[in-house]
Motif scaffolding. Structure first.
Motif, mmCIF file in Angstrom:
data_model
loop_
_atom_site.group_PDB
_atom_site.id
_atom_site.type_symbol
_atom_site.label_atom_id
_atom_site.label_comp_id
_atom_site.label_asym_id
_atom_site.label_seq_id
_atom_site.Cartn_x
_atom_site.Cartn_y
_atom_site.Cartn_z
ATOM 1 N N LYS A 1 -1.193 5.111 -7.230
ATOM 2 C CA LYS A 1 -2.139 4.098 -7.689
ATOM 3 C C LYS A 1 -3.178 3.742 -6.629
ATOM 4 O O LYS A 1 -4.195 3.152 -6.940
ATOM 5 C CB LYS A 1 -1.391 2.819 -8.092
ATOM 6 N N TYR A 2 -2.902 4.084 -5.388
ATOM 7 C CA TYR A 2 -3.794 3.705 -4.283
ATOM 8 C C TYR A 2 -4.413 4.965 -3.712
ATOM 9 O O TYR A 2 -3.728 5.819 -3.172
ATOM 10 C CB TYR A 2 -3.001 2.965 -3.210
ATOM 11 N N ILE B 1 0.838 -1.200 0.000
ATOM 12 C CA ILE B 1 0.000 0.000 0.000
ATOM 13 C C ILE B 1 0.873 1.250 0.000
ATOM 14 O O ILE B 1 0.593 2.213 -0.722
ATOM 15 C CB ILE B 1 -0.975 -0.012 1.197
ATOM 16 N N ALA C 1 2.220 1.631 -3.491
ATOM 17 C CA ALA C 1 1.163 2.048 -4.406
ATOM 18 C C ALA C 1 0.785 3.511 -4.186
ATOM 19 O O ALA C 1 0.533 4.255 -5.143
ATOM 20 C CB ALA C 1 -0.058 1.151 -4.245
ATOM 21 N N LYS C 2 0.747 3.946 -2.934
ATOM 22 C CA LYS C 2 0.440 5.353 -2.646
ATOM 23 C C LYS C 2 1.521 6.262 -3.211
ATOM 24 O O LYS C 2 1.227 7.329 -3.751
ATOM 25 C CB LYS C 2 0.300 5.588 -1.138
#
Length: 94
Positions: free
Chosen positions: A42-43, A34, A37-38
């Motif tokens: 993307k998150y 996560i 991705a952040k």
């Protein structure tokens, strides 16, 4: 496996410990994913739910004028999300 013997109990505890270790590894890898991705954009996380005049709806649910399941359907959210919104609303307003 016979858990009445010392060997059986030891084996059960070892299996349980390995299972807990694996679960913690999964949680740690998920958190790391996560964060990555952040960083890549993307998150985004869960979308924020905003319900106009929620105080009126919250009071209907608390006063049991309508069931929480019916109220959730009216507002277009899940029952779990409704509980979360009511809890947040009550913590802010008290």
């Amino acid at each position: 496996m016979d858990t009445l013997t010392a060997t059986g109990r030891l084996l059960l505890k070892m299996i349980s410990t390995v299972n807990n270790f694996e679960r913690e590894n999964i949680i740690e890898r998920r958190r790391e994913g996560i964060v990555i991705a952040k960083a890549e954009g993307k998150y985004k996380g869960q979308k924020e739910v905003s319900i106009p005049d929620f105080d009126k709806h919250c009071r209907r649910g608390i006063n049991i004028e309508v069931s929480k399941a019916q109220l959730a359907m009216e507002l277009g959210v899940s029952r779990l999300m409704l509980d979360k919104l009511i809890e947040e609303h009550l913590n802010v307003t008290i």
